[in-house]
Design a protein around this motif. Structure first.
Motif, PDB file in Angstrom:
ATOM      1  N   UNK A   1     -14.494 -83.553 118.523  1.00 43.10           N
ATOM      2  CA  UNK A   1     -14.716 -83.803 117.244  1.00 43.10           C
ATOM      3  C   UNK A   1     -13.454 -84.458 116.638  1.00 43.10           C
ATOM      4  N   UNK A   2     -12.188 -83.965 116.791  1.00 45.99           N
ATOM      5  CA  UNK A   2     -10.901 -84.591 116.354  1.00 45.99           C
ATOM      6  C   UNK A   2     -10.647 -85.659 117.354  1.00 45.99           C
ATOM      7  N   UNK A   3     -11.194 -85.993 118.636  1.00 47.71           N
ATOM      8  CA  UNK A   3     -10.614 -86.992 119.233  1.00 47.71           C
ATOM      9  C   UNK A   3     -11.486 -88.192 118.703  1.00 47.71           C
ATOM     10  N   UNK A   4     -12.894 -87.731 118.399  1.00 46.46           N
ATOM     11  CA  UNK A   4     -13.812 -88.691 117.588  1.00 46.46           C
ATOM     12  C   UNK A   4     -13.012 -89.191 116.203  1.00 46.46           C
ATOM     13  N   UNK A   5     -12.381 -88.384 115.423  1.00 45.86           N
ATOM     14  CA  UNK A   5     -11.870 -88.831 114.346  1.00 45.86           C
ATOM     15  C   UNK A   5     -10.677 -89.666 114.628  1.00 45.86           C
ATOM     16  N   UNK A   6      -9.847 -89.322 115.436  1.00 44.89           N
ATOM     17  CA  UNK A   6      -8.740 -90.074 115.743  1.00 44.89           C
ATOM     18  C   UNK A   6      -9.168 -91.495 116.080  1.00 44.89           C
TER      19      UNK A   6
ATOM     20  N   UNK B   1     -26.461 -84.301 115.923  1.00 43.35           N
ATOM     21  CA  UNK B   1     -26.614 -83.846 114.558  1.00 43.35           C
ATOM     22  C   UNK B   1     -25.861 -84.382 113.561  1.00 43.35           C
ATOM     23  N   UNK B   2     -24.494 -84.980 113.938  1.00 47.81           N
ATOM     24  CA  UNK B   2     -23.675 -85.263 112.876  1.00 47.81           C
ATOM     25  C   UNK B   2     -23.596 -86.701 112.890  1.00 47.81           C
ATOM     26  N   UNK B   3     -23.580 -87.182 114.205  1.00 53.72           N
ATOM     27  CA  UNK B   3     -23.239 -88.708 114.469  1.00 53.72           C
ATOM     28  C   UNK B   3     -24.344 -89.555 114.541  1.00 53.72           C
ATOM     29  N   UNK B   4     -25.712 -89.030 114.423  1.00 50.18           N
ATOM     30  CA  UNK B   4     -26.894 -89.717 114.417  1.00 50.18           C
ATOM     31  C   UNK B   4     -27.009 -90.246 115.920  1.00 50.18           C
ATOM     32  N   UNK B   5     -26.476 -89.758 117.016  1.00 55.18           N
ATOM     33  CA  UNK B   5     -26.869 -90.165 118.408  1.00 55.18           C
ATOM     34  C   UNK B   5     -28.356 -90.108 118.790  1.00 55.18           C
TER      35      UNK B   5
END
Length: 104
Positions: A18-23, A76-80
């Motif tokens: 999740x942190x990698x995605x946020x970065x 669930x969070x990013x709508x994939x």
């Protein structure tokens, strides 16, 4: 205790992803800190798990938890996509991890 460590390590791996995605979305001190802490905790706990579990089992279960957790967060969070084939293959990864637990 080793199984608890590997499950926690898998959870922190998901936080690292999740942190990698946020970065990738926004580069800031906090996003890098989230990324680094997630993976640092994950690797530390995986190392502790390997003190009592075999390397192959611990690593396979850790990556399985991270893989399934990452896909679930994506859905669930990013709508994939929630395509049934993705869910089927997640179930296969989970069943493999459970199978490793049962035979070790």
């Amino acid at each position: 205790m080793g199984w608890l460590y590997v499950v926690l390590a898998g959870g922190f791996e998901v936080l690292g992803v999740i942190g990698l995605n946020k970065v990738s979305q926004k580069k800031s001190f906090m996003t890098f800190l989230f990324l680094i802490l997630g993976f640092a905790c994950s690797f530390s706990l995986l190392s502790l798990a390997m003190e009592t579990l075999s390397m192959g089992t611990a690593y396979a279960v850790w990556t399985g938890i991270g893989t399934v957790g990452g896909v679930l967060v994506g859905m669930l969070v990013y709508g994939e996509s929630r395509d049934w084939k993705r869910i089927l293959f997640m179930a296969m990864v989970l069943s493999a991890a459970i199978g490793l637990k049962l035979i070790s």
